[in-house]
Scaffold this active site. Sequence first.
Site, PDB file in Angstrom:
ATOM      1  N   GLU A 111       1.164   5.743  11.641  1.00  0.00           N
ATOM      2  CA  GLU A 111       2.140   4.939  10.909  1.00  0.00           C
ATOM      3  C   GLU A 111       3.496   4.984  11.614  1.00  0.00           C
ATOM      4  OE1 GLU A 111       1.532   2.920   8.005  1.00  0.00           O
ATOM      5  OE2 GLU A 111      -0.400   3.273   8.941  1.00  0.00           O
ATOM      6  N   ARG A 112       4.420   4.160  11.142  1.00  0.00           N
ATOM      7  CA  ARG A 112       5.734   4.073  11.779  1.00  0.00           C
ATOM      8  C   ARG A 112       6.564   5.304  11.461  1.00  0.00           C
ATOM      9  NH1 ARG A 112       3.901   0.118   9.038  1.00  0.00           N
ATOM     10  NH2 ARG A 112       3.555  -1.971   9.902  1.00  0.00           N
ATOM     11  N   LYS A 136       0.836  -1.213   0.000  1.00  0.00           N
ATOM     12  CA  LYS A 136       0.000   0.000   0.000  1.00  0.00           C
ATOM     13  C   LYS A 136       0.868   1.259   0.000  1.00  0.00           C
ATOM     14  CE  LYS A 136      -2.274  -0.999   3.789  1.00  0.00           C
ATOM     15  NZ  LYS A 136      -1.680  -2.319   4.062  1.00  0.00           N
TER      16      LYS A 136
END
Length: 489
Positions: free
Chosen positions: A192-193, A166
């Site tokens: 998110e990271r 993605k």
Amino acid sequence: MDTNQTTPDDTSFMNTGMVISVRGSVVDIVFEAHLPPINSLLHAHDGKIAIEVLSQLDAQRVRGIALTATQGLARGMVVEDSGGPLQTPVGKGILSRMFDVFGNAIDRQPAPTEIQWRSVHHAPPALARRSTKSEIFATGIKLIDVLMPLERGGKAGLFGGAGVGKTVLLTEMIHNMVGQHAGVSIFCGIGERCREGEELYREMKEAGVLDNMVMVFGQMNEPPGARFRVGHAALTMAEYFRDDENRDVLLLVDNIFRFIQAGMEVSGLMGQMPARLGYQPTMGTELSRLEERIANTDTGAITSIQAVYVPADDFTDPAAVHTFSHLSASIVLSRKRASEGLYPAIDPLQSSSKMATPGIIGKRHYALSQEIRRTLAQYAELRDIIAMLGMEQLSPEDHKVVGRARRLERFLTQPFFTTEQFTGHKGKLVSLSDALDGCERILRDEFKDYPESALYMIGAIDEARKGVDEKVKQSTTEQVQPASSTSES
């Protein structure tokens, strides 16, 4: 009524309250003078802790959710009302920068200049301002442009489980869009990271597209309140470029499921009764408030591409179902295709677009896309027979269908600019006319004698011909060289 009563609008007035309970991120505060409205931003512990009011418990008490960590917060501490909601910076000064949910620059550069501050809470544009014209938004990615064209000012979802590509597809679209369109890209990372944010920033800088881009991050380690509001902050920036500067905006959200998940955490912390599968009862409303602001108006368009993590690859999950209802195109990523090396790993039969009608994309494009889908669907049905009985048991017509489908699958793969360093394949941007031309020629059996590998990871279809000619030339030279060396000996 006392006419001399102070209000939050008075600059001399400072509305203060006192913390009466702290339970994780949930803070109850008592105000004696004036009760702050819903969505007001409060500050405690010398401004280190930000709290957003989510409910008014009675005439004097409010309950809020902390947008920062609550270490150091205790009962009896003084809380100051900022007099307004959470705000985010807008203006030309935010371009090429990276921000957090509070509008603080997190790219180790000085704070931006030439900016204004605006509330993150806005109503969607009125129906009278919305454009009714349907236009296609070209991405330069063959599979998307041919089978599931995106809408300018629409919302497209990238559905897939963990590790199917993605984020790679999103970064490729940023690369292609900034090169093709003179618009602005806004990347919104929700839960998110931090590694992904750092990598994206570096890649965009190296690609030279950072000048027309803004990044907003609410990282995985941040409290749910911050992750829940970072999408609204990014949308406020996008609305500025659309409405004030009349520019087209590409808003990339990675990942919209994390927005729903943050809402679920906030709802649980606030003590609301969970709905199906533990999701918040207000999920539909919260998602609509965000999604309805993404629109095509008379001044410009915000086109949004949203990655949607699908829990356990289950498309009946309420988060996936609610997100589907807002989208004009659904791009479904398949783990099976990824395992076969067919990148982008988009499942053409599960993916769809509301733009794929003869009135919008034209009769030739529509007829071709339907024939491609039909061929791939027939191949999907024949795969079981091939697995059990082998290719020999197929009729001559079915043999042709399988050959066309396999060549189409390989032609619709594409090398990405953002993965050049990993794959060794140079990235390709393919126009819609070249993509349609290639599919049409494969369906006419023009490439039936070519090996399937010749069509894999190429751009336009003529590259297959060049590749085969080069291989033939190479093999002939290899055959000639040993012969000449033996004659010399």
